[in-house]
Write a protein that holds these residues in place. Structure first.
Motif, PDB file in Angstrom:
ATOM      1  N   PHE A   1      16.652  13.389   2.805  1.00  0.00           N
ATOM      2  CA  PHE A   1      15.963  14.675   2.740  1.00  0.00           C
ATOM      3  C   PHE A   1      14.529  14.606   3.253  1.00  0.00           C
ATOM      4  CE2 PHE A   1      19.134  14.732  -0.738  1.00  0.00           C
ATOM      5  CZ  PHE A   1      19.961  15.706  -0.199  1.00  0.00           C
ATOM      6  N   GLY A   2      14.142  13.451   3.797  1.00  0.00           N
ATOM      7  CA  GLY A   2      12.796  13.299   4.327  1.00  0.00           C
ATOM      8  C   GLY A   2      12.204  11.951   3.968  1.00  0.00           C
ATOM      9  N   ASN A   3      10.994  11.714   4.467  1.00  0.00           N
ATOM     10  CA  ASN A   3      10.345  10.424   4.286  1.00  0.00           C
ATOM     11  C   ASN A   3       8.976  10.604   3.630  1.00  0.00           C
ATOM     12  OD1 ASN A   3       8.738   7.953   4.956  1.00  0.00           O
ATOM     13  ND2 ASN A   3      10.624   7.374   5.994  1.00  0.00           N
ATOM     14  N   VAL A   4       8.759   9.921   2.499  1.00  0.00           N
ATOM     15  CA  VAL A   4       7.521  10.093   1.729  1.00  0.00           C
ATOM     16  C   VAL A   4       6.334   9.404   2.381  1.00  0.00           C
ATOM     17  CG1 VAL A   4       8.816  10.344  -0.420  1.00  0.00           C
ATOM     18  CG2 VAL A   4       7.965   8.078   0.249  1.00  0.00           C
ATOM     19  N   PHE A   5       6.586   8.576   3.399  1.00  0.00           N
ATOM     20  CA  PHE A   5       5.463   7.966   4.110  1.00  0.00           C
ATOM     21  C   PHE A   5       4.872   8.922   5.150  1.00  0.00           C
ATOM     22  CE2 PHE A   5       7.711   3.624   3.426  1.00  0.00           C
ATOM     23  CZ  PHE A   5       7.329   3.647   2.101  1.00  0.00           C
ATOM     24  N   ASN A   6       5.646   9.951   5.502  1.00  0.00           N
ATOM     25  CA  ASN A   6       5.177  10.947   6.463  1.00  0.00           C
ATOM     26  C   ASN A   6       4.673  12.215   5.775  1.00  0.00           C
ATOM     27  OD1 ASN A   6       6.080   9.199   8.484  1.00  0.00           O
ATOM     28  ND2 ASN A   6       8.128  10.112   8.478  1.00  0.00           N
TER      29      ASN A   6
ATOM     30  N   ASP B   1       0.825  -1.207   0.000  1.00  0.00           N
ATOM     31  CA  ASP B   1       0.000   0.000   0.000  1.00  0.00           C
ATOM     32  C   ASP B   1       0.861   1.260   0.000  1.00  0.00           C
ATOM     33  OD1 ASP B   1       0.945  -0.460   2.579  1.00  0.00           O
ATOM     34  OD2 ASP B   1      -0.826   0.384   3.546  1.00  0.00           O
ATOM     35  N   GLN B   2       2.055   1.183   0.570  1.00  0.00           N
ATOM     36  CA  GLN B   2       2.952   2.337   0.558  1.00  0.00           C
ATOM     37  C   GLN B   2       3.508   2.581  -0.845  1.00  0.00           C
ATOM     38  OE1 GLN B   2       5.595   0.921   3.631  1.00  0.00           O
ATOM     39  NE2 GLN B   2       4.591   2.136   5.218  1.00  0.00           N
ATOM     40  N   ALA B   3       3.834   1.491  -1.533  1.00  0.00           N
ATOM     41  CA  ALA B   3       4.299   1.622  -2.919  1.00  0.00           C
ATOM     42  C   ALA B   3       3.197   2.215  -3.790  1.00  0.00           C
ATOM     43  CB  ALA B   3       4.727   0.260  -3.461  1.00  0.00           C
ATOM     44  N   LYS B   4       1.968   1.786  -3.584  1.00  0.00           N
ATOM     45  CA  LYS B   4       0.840   2.315  -4.361  1.00  0.00           C
ATOM     46  C   LYS B   4       0.622   3.798  -4.072  1.00  0.00           C
ATOM     47  CE  LYS B   4      -1.761  -2.004  -4.953  1.00  0.00           C
ATOM     48  NZ  LYS B   4      -3.021  -2.728  -4.643  1.00  0.00           N
ATOM     49  N   LYS B   5       0.836   4.209  -2.832  1.00  0.00           N
ATOM     50  CA  LYS B   5       0.690   5.624  -2.460  1.00  0.00           C
ATOM     51  C   LYS B   5       1.657   6.492  -3.276  1.00  0.00           C
ATOM     52  CE  LYS B   5       1.529   8.760   1.477  1.00  0.00           C
ATOM     53  NZ  LYS B   5       2.713   9.425   0.937  1.00  0.00           N
ATOM     54  N   ILE B   6       2.884   6.011  -3.439  1.00  0.00           N
ATOM     55  CA  ILE B   6       3.883   6.750  -4.209  1.00  0.00           C
ATOM     56  C   ILE B   6       3.461   6.842  -5.676  1.00  0.00           C
ATOM     57  CG2 ILE B   6       6.273   6.696  -5.035  1.00  0.00           C
ATOM     58  CD1 ILE B   6       6.948   5.291  -2.333  1.00  0.00           C
ATOM     59  N   ILE B   7       3.025   5.714  -6.228  1.00  0.00           N
ATOM     60  CA  ILE B   7       2.586   5.687  -7.625  1.00  0.00           C
ATOM     61  C   ILE B   7       1.372   6.579  -7.823  1.00  0.00           C
ATOM     62  CG2 ILE B   7       1.742   4.227  -9.503  1.00  0.00           C
ATOM     63  CD1 ILE B   7       4.715   3.858  -8.744  1.00  0.00           C
ATOM     64  N   ASP B   8       0.439   6.548  -6.880  1.00  0.00           N
ATOM     65  CA  ASP B   8      -0.767   7.384  -6.987  1.00  0.00           C
ATOM     66  C   ASP B   8      -0.412   8.865  -7.100  1.00  0.00           C
ATOM     67  OD1 ASP B   8      -2.472   5.232  -6.883  1.00  0.00           O
ATOM     68  OD2 ASP B   8      -2.862   5.394  -4.735  1.00  0.00           O
TER      69      ASP B   8
ATOM     70  N   ILE C   1       2.905  -4.900  -8.099  1.00  0.00           N
ATOM     71  CA  ILE C   1       3.390  -3.534  -8.293  1.00  0.00           C
ATOM     72  C   ILE C   1       3.398  -3.186  -9.784  1.00  0.00           C
ATOM     73  CG2 ILE C   1       5.390  -1.999  -8.088  1.00  0.00           C
ATOM     74  CD1 ILE C   1       4.116  -2.453  -5.439  1.00  0.00           C
ATOM     75  N   VAL C   2       3.932  -4.104 -10.591  1.00  0.00           N
ATOM     76  CA  VAL C   2       3.981  -3.878 -12.035  1.00  0.00           C
ATOM     77  C   VAL C   2       2.576  -3.703 -12.599  1.00  0.00           C
ATOM     78  CG1 VAL C   2       4.573  -4.939 -14.259  1.00  0.00           C
ATOM     79  CG2 VAL C   2       6.197  -5.046 -12.352  1.00  0.00           C
ATOM     80  N   ASP C   3       1.659  -4.574 -12.206  1.00  0.00           N
ATOM     81  CA  ASP C   3       0.273  -4.478 -12.687  1.00  0.00           C
ATOM     82  C   ASP C   3      -0.370  -3.153 -12.271  1.00  0.00           C
ATOM     83  OD1 ASP C   3       0.438  -6.933 -13.899  1.00  0.00           O
ATOM     84  OD2 ASP C   3      -0.574  -8.024 -12.290  1.00  0.00           O
ATOM     85  N   TYR C   4      -0.050  -2.700 -11.071  1.00  0.00           N
ATOM     86  CA  TYR C   4      -0.648  -1.453 -10.575  1.00  0.00           C
ATOM     87  C   TYR C   4      -0.157  -0.262 -11.396  1.00  0.00           C
ATOM     88  CZ  TYR C   4      -2.631   1.896  -7.299  1.00  0.00           C
ATOM     89  OH  TYR C   4      -3.394   2.906  -6.735  1.00  0.00           O
ATOM     90  N   ILE C   5       1.134  -0.242 -11.705  1.00  0.00           N
ATOM     91  CA  ILE C   5       1.683   0.837 -12.535  1.00  0.00           C
ATOM     92  C   ILE C   5       1.022   0.827 -13.907  1.00  0.00           C
ATOM     93  CG2 ILE C   5       3.769   1.706 -13.679  1.00  0.00           C
ATOM     94  CD1 ILE C   5       5.353   0.544 -11.294  1.00  0.00           C
ATOM     95  N   GLN C   6       0.898  -0.363 -14.488  1.00  0.00           N
ATOM     96  CA  GLN C   6       0.293  -0.463 -15.817  1.00  0.00           C
ATOM     97  C   GLN C   6      -1.194  -0.125 -15.804  1.00  0.00           C
ATOM     98  OE1 GLN C   6       1.371  -4.332 -17.501  1.00  0.00           O
ATOM     99  NE2 GLN C   6       3.111  -3.335 -18.504  1.00  0.00           N
TER     100      GLN C   6
END
Length: 357
Positions: A311-316, A82-89, A115-120
């Motif tokens: 330089f920071g955290n993208v989950f925060n 879900d964290q990887a999807k958040k970045i892609i979103d 992950i690959v399917d979600y990007i596509q």
């Protein structure tokens, strides 16, 4: 532009959306050019990112930063789906490509196909690449579902036979060779391109011309050579770079040129031999942003260790908040001033003079 990049560019153009996302995409491109023109320390939404799915690995390679001081101190883990999807979103309308790779072996991440399917599912034109050592148990079984989904599979090889095994510890060249022959046959007439990557060192440089012959024999169309980057290798100092100016190395480069002329079916994507020693030659403050499995963004892929610098955290927060944070913008100010940060000491962009044959 080589054949591989041309193919990817054409795919990206074909799949550009004809809706509001195309407007967002084009506005972002204009914003990128404008920020560059005015020499701003801010960046637009990135067109390419490196997303580290895992930093676990099945090998202990002598050239790998993870086997040195910085790497041994890093936290280990896998990104959550879900964290990887958040970045892609957040980023997908602006992305041209995503590299699903990092300090670990990509195919150890069990949810890679998801992950690959979600990007596509966001856009089929986003170029997806991975890097692998290609010798995991059941590697062919793991990679088969991703043929025609991943655009480029890069295989780390670093020499042949016993030379390979001395550098890529715990690896068997016989196993690699068997997997590569199978993988090459599977990818023929598919949309997935194979590329070999060799990190050139004192131990393996004589195999550079041999790899051209090997790639030609296997029908692998692309080959990349990268000179050893000392940035995260604490046991080596800058004097190592002197080797790349030696008569022995230059002789092998001449042999490599001749092999390239003979085996025209193999294209070199990058030799990285004409590197200038200047911080301003480094592209990574501006592109190919590296997002670690735990959400931190370090300066680059050569030394992706958040405990050393991040330089920071993208989950925060959002990715763009991190990319345009005060600390990141100060880092880019140093780039404009061509002042090398301490973090970048020994990097080949800084310490390696151009190599001309």
């Amino acid at each position: 532009m080589n054949k591989r990049r041309l193919k990817k560019a054409m795919k990206r153009i074909i799949y550009l959306p004809i809706n509001k996302y195309l407007i967002l995409y084009l506005i972002n491109k204009l914003n990128w050019f404008w920020l560059k023109l005015i020499k701003s320390t801010k960046v637009a939404y990135p067109s390419t990112i490196m997303l580290e799915l895992t930093n676990h690995c099945n090998l202990t390679c002598t050239t790998c930063p993870r086997e040195n001081e910085y790497g041994k101190e890093m936290d280990m883990g896998n990104i959550q789906l879900d964290q990887a999807k958040k970045i892609i979103d957040e980023l997908w309308p602006y992305l041209d490509s995503v590299g699903l790779t990092g300090m670990g072996e990509t195919f150890l991440f069990k949810e890679i196909e998801q992950i690959v399917d979600y990007i596509q599912s966001k856009n089929k034109g986003i170029i997806i690449s991975v890097s692998t050592n290609a010798i995991l148990p059941n590697f062919i079984e793991k990679v088969t579902p991703l043929i025609n989904k991943i655009d480029t599979i890069q295989i780390s090889i670093d020499g042949l036979d016993k030379v390979y095994e001395r550098i890529r510890k715990k690896a068997s060249f016989e196993d690699l060779d068997q997997n590569l022959r199978s993988l090459s046959m599977m990818c023929k007439k598919s949309d997935t391109t194979l590329m070999l990557n060799m990190v050139v060192t004192k131990e393996n440089f004589v195999h550079m011309p041999l790899l051209i012959e090997y790639a030609n024999e296997l029908g692998i169309p692309f080959l990349e050579y990268t000179l050893l980057n000392l940035a995260a290798l604490t046991e080596e100092d800058n004097s190592y770079y002197n080797f790349y100016k030696s008569s022995e190395f230059l002789k092998i480069l001449m042999e490599l040129k001749e092999k390239i002329k003979i085996h025209k079916s193999v294209s070199l994507t990058n030799k990285n031999f004409n590197t200038s020693n200047s911080f301003q030659k480094c592209p990574f403050p501006w592109t190919h942003f590296y997002i670690c499995w735990d959400g931190f963004i370090p300066p680059c892929c050569a030394k992706p260790f958040p405990k050393e610098l991040n330089f920071g955290n993208v989950f925060n927060s959002s990715v763009m908040e991190v990319l345009n944070s005060e600390d990141y913008r100060k880092f880019r100010e140093l780039w404009f001033e061509n002042q090398t940060p301490n973090f970048c000491n020994k990097c080949h962009y800084i310490g390696l003079e151009p190599i001309k044959v």
